[in-house]
Design a protein around this motif. Sequence first.
Motif, PDB file in Angstrom:
ATOM      1  N   PRO A 126       0.774  -1.205  -0.077  1.00  0.00           N
ATOM      2  CA  PRO A 126      -0.339  -0.078  -0.078  1.00  0.00           C
ATOM      3  C   PRO A 126       0.771   1.354   0.119  1.00  0.00           C
ATOM      4  N   THR A 127       0.469   2.456  -0.669  1.00  0.00           N
ATOM      5  CA  THR A 127       1.188   3.507  -0.419  1.00  0.00           C
ATOM      6  C   THR A 127       0.157   4.716  -1.019  1.00  0.00           C
ATOM      7  N   LEU A 128       0.742   5.893  -1.240  1.00  0.00           N
ATOM      8  CA  LEU A 128      -0.048   6.877  -1.362  1.00  0.00           C
ATOM      9  C   LEU A 128       0.606   7.316  -3.033  1.00  0.00           C
ATOM     10  N   GLN A 129      -0.495   7.701  -3.874  1.00  0.00           N
ATOM     11  CA  GLN A 129      -0.170   7.794  -5.587  1.00  0.00           C
ATOM     12  C   GLN A 129      -0.773   9.159  -5.476  1.00  0.00           C
ATOM     13  N   TRP A 130      -0.223   9.927  -6.533  1.00  0.00           N
ATOM     14  CA  TRP A 130      -0.831  11.057  -7.194  1.00  0.00           C
ATOM     15  C   TRP A 130      -0.356  11.149  -8.616  1.00  0.00           C
ATOM     16  N   ARG A 131      -1.290  12.180  -9.394  1.00  0.00           N
ATOM     17  CA  ARG A 131      -1.314  12.176 -10.579  1.00  0.00           C
ATOM     18  C   ARG A 131      -0.798  13.512 -11.123  1.00  0.00           C
ATOM     19  N   ILE A 132       0.022  13.496 -12.072  1.00  0.00           N
ATOM     20  CA  ILE A 132       0.417  14.793 -12.754  1.00  0.00           C
ATOM     21  C   ILE A 132       0.319  14.612 -14.320  1.00  0.00           C
ATOM     22  N   GLY A 133      -0.733  15.170 -14.912  1.00  0.00           N
ATOM     23  CA  GLY A 133      -0.812  14.863 -16.144  1.00  0.00           C
ATOM     24  C   GLY A 133      -1.028  13.469 -16.594  1.00  0.00           C
ATOM     25  N   ASP A 134      -0.209  12.899 -17.490  1.00  0.00           N
ATOM     26  CA  ASP A 134      -0.214  11.432 -18.004  1.00  0.00           C
ATOM     27  C   ASP A 134       0.414  10.420 -17.085  1.00  0.00           C
ATOM     28  N   GLN A 135       0.971  10.824 -15.955  1.00  0.00           N
ATOM     29  CA  GLN A 135       1.832  10.361 -15.205  1.00  0.00           C
ATOM     30  C   GLN A 135       1.126   9.776 -13.629  1.00  0.00           C
ATOM     31  N   ILE A 136       1.300   8.736 -13.212  1.00  0.00           N
ATOM     32  CA  ILE A 136       0.895   8.727 -11.733  1.00  0.00           C
ATOM     33  C   ILE A 136       2.458   8.424 -10.929  1.00  0.00           C
ATOM     34  N   TYR A 137       2.373   8.855  -9.644  1.00  0.00           N
ATOM     35  CA  TYR A 137       3.794   8.997  -8.920  1.00  0.00           C
ATOM     36  C   TYR A 137       3.520   8.236  -7.595  1.00  0.00           C
ATOM     37  N   TRP A 138       4.494   7.658  -6.991  1.00  0.00           N
ATOM     38  CA  TRP A 138       4.476   7.149  -5.515  1.00  0.00           C
ATOM     39  C   TRP A 138       5.683   7.335  -5.312  1.00  0.00           C
ATOM     40  N   HIS A 139       5.956   7.183  -3.667  1.00  0.00           N
ATOM     41  CA  HIS A 139       7.257   7.527  -3.189  1.00  0.00           C
ATOM     42  C   HIS A 139       7.597   6.589  -1.986  1.00  0.00           C
ATOM     43  N   GLY A 140       8.611   6.781  -1.566  1.00  0.00           N
ATOM     44  CA  GLY A 140       9.194   5.885  -0.375  1.00  0.00           C
ATOM     45  C   GLY A 140      10.733   6.221  -0.091  1.00  0.00           C
ATOM     46  N   SER A 141      11.114   5.588   0.988  1.00  0.00           N
ATOM     47  CA  SER A 141      12.470   5.590   1.151  1.00  0.00           C
ATOM     48  C   SER A 141      13.381   5.197  -0.136  1.00  0.00           C
ATOM     49  N   THR A 142      14.526   5.622  -0.040  1.00  0.00           N
ATOM     50  CA  THR A 142      15.711   4.913  -0.877  1.00  0.00           C
ATOM     51  C   THR A 142      16.271   3.913  -0.562  1.00  0.00           C
ATOM     52  N   ALA A 143      15.918   3.462   0.609  1.00  0.00           N
ATOM     53  CA  ALA A 143      16.762   2.275   1.201  1.00  0.00           C
ATOM     54  C   ALA A 143      15.331   1.233   1.471  1.00  0.00           C
ATOM     55  N   SER A 144      14.307   1.571   0.756  1.00  0.00           N
ATOM     56  CA  SER A 144      13.145   0.389   0.579  1.00  0.00           C
ATOM     57  C   SER A 144      13.316  -0.564  -0.241  1.00  0.00           C
ATOM     58  N   ARG A 145      13.285  -1.870   0.215  1.00  0.00           N
ATOM     59  CA  ARG A 145      13.738  -2.774  -0.869  1.00  0.00           C
ATOM     60  C   ARG A 145      12.490  -2.921  -1.723  1.00  0.00           C
ATOM     61  N   THR A 146      11.377  -2.583  -1.644  1.00  0.00           N
ATOM     62  CA  THR A 146      10.121  -2.496  -2.511  1.00  0.00           C
ATOM     63  C   THR A 146      10.627  -1.288  -3.537  1.00  0.00           C
ATOM     64  N   GLN A 147      10.902  -0.121  -3.217  1.00  0.00           N
ATOM     65  CA  GLN A 147      11.212   0.860  -4.339  1.00  0.00           C
ATOM     66  C   GLN A 147      12.288   0.297  -5.111  1.00  0.00           C
ATOM     67  N   ARG A 148      13.311  -0.065  -4.694  1.00  0.00           N
ATOM     68  CA  ARG A 148      14.675  -0.627  -5.504  1.00  0.00           C
ATOM     69  C   ARG A 148      13.864  -1.814  -6.345  1.00  0.00           C
ATOM     70  N   SER A 149      13.198  -2.586  -5.871  1.00  0.00           N
ATOM     71  CA  SER A 149      12.679  -3.752  -6.787  1.00  0.00           C
ATOM     72  C   SER A 149      11.714  -3.556  -7.686  1.00  0.00           C
ATOM     73  N   ALA A 150      10.807  -2.346  -7.642  1.00  0.00           N
ATOM     74  CA  ALA A 150       9.896  -1.999  -8.346  1.00  0.00           C
ATOM     75  C   ALA A 150      10.653  -1.114  -9.544  1.00  0.00           C
ATOM     76  N   SER A 151      11.618  -0.526  -9.311  1.00  0.00           N
ATOM     77  CA  SER A 151      11.889   0.701 -10.719  1.00  0.00           C
ATOM     78  C   SER A 151      12.725  -0.362 -11.571  1.00  0.00           C
ATOM     79  N   ASP A 152      12.229   0.027 -12.695  1.00  0.00           N
ATOM     80  CA  ASP A 152      12.552  -0.589 -13.988  1.00  0.00           C
ATOM     81  C   ASP A 152      11.895  -1.861 -14.184  1.00  0.00           C
ATOM     82  N   ALA A 153      11.050  -2.297 -13.298  1.00  0.00           N
ATOM     83  CA  ALA A 153      10.188  -3.628 -13.205  1.00  0.00           C
ATOM     84  C   ALA A 153       8.908  -3.114 -13.683  1.00  0.00           C
ATOM     85  N   GLN A 154       8.347  -4.461 -14.020  1.00  0.00           N
ATOM     86  CA  GLN A 154       6.774  -4.322 -14.534  1.00  0.00           C
ATOM     87  C   GLN A 154       5.730  -4.216 -13.353  1.00  0.00           C
ATOM     88  N   VAL A 155       5.047  -3.449 -13.098  1.00  0.00           N
ATOM     89  CA  VAL A 155       4.406  -3.211 -12.046  1.00  0.00           C
ATOM     90  C   VAL A 155       2.955  -3.062 -12.320  1.00  0.00           C
TER      91      VAL A 155
END
Length: 218
Positions: free
Chosen positions: A51-80
């Motif tokens: 679970p996370t918070l998302q927000w939309r800017i135009g044609d993109q959605i965004y979500w954030h977390g800690s750079t130390a988060s395993r989740t954020q690192r694993s999802a980067s450049d991955a199919q989600v």
Amino acid sequence: MTAAKAPSDRTRARRMHEKAAYERATIDAILDAMPVAHVGYVKDGAPVVIPTLQWRIGDQIYWHGSTASRTQRSASDAQVCVTVTLTDAMVLARSGLEHSVNFRSVMVFGTARALTDPAEKAEALRMMMEQMFPGRWEQLRPMTAQELKATAILTLPLTEASAKIGTGMPTDPPEDLATPVWAGILPIQLTMGQPIADPSLAPEITVPDHVKNYRFGG
């Protein structure tokens, strides 16, 4: 619900296709109404949903977390797959099978991209705050370079997005309509409680309008 075409095969509704909606206006409205999202991806061969918070800017959605988060690192450049859901009512029918829920949901597929430019990251965070609490960003203590560095922001284009919407009363078959049991819908409303000030807050600081007026789920 719509004659628009699904943007891709994996966004096309295969069951209850009459509930599908592919227009961007519908998709945007749901995303903008509900900041809580669930991000699903595969790590080491196993599914992971966070679970996370998302927000939309135009044609993109965004979500954030800690750079130390395993989740954020694993999802980067991955199919989600990012899912946002609004629950509007419980639907009570005359049989267990026909019980349902009225809802509005969006699913977004694609490859998540991590923002690396500090200015782009700062602007994305500013937009998140301004969308939720207009005017608050300028009141806050400025973000430090270290805070920005410690924050990971992922983004996903809305090129593969679809909505599904369920509305209305129970769809009991004609032979069940005489069953002597209550049937109908039980509406669900999201309401905000009264703001509770931090005990350490100076007494002269009043509740700002962006706190008093904050709503989501509409």
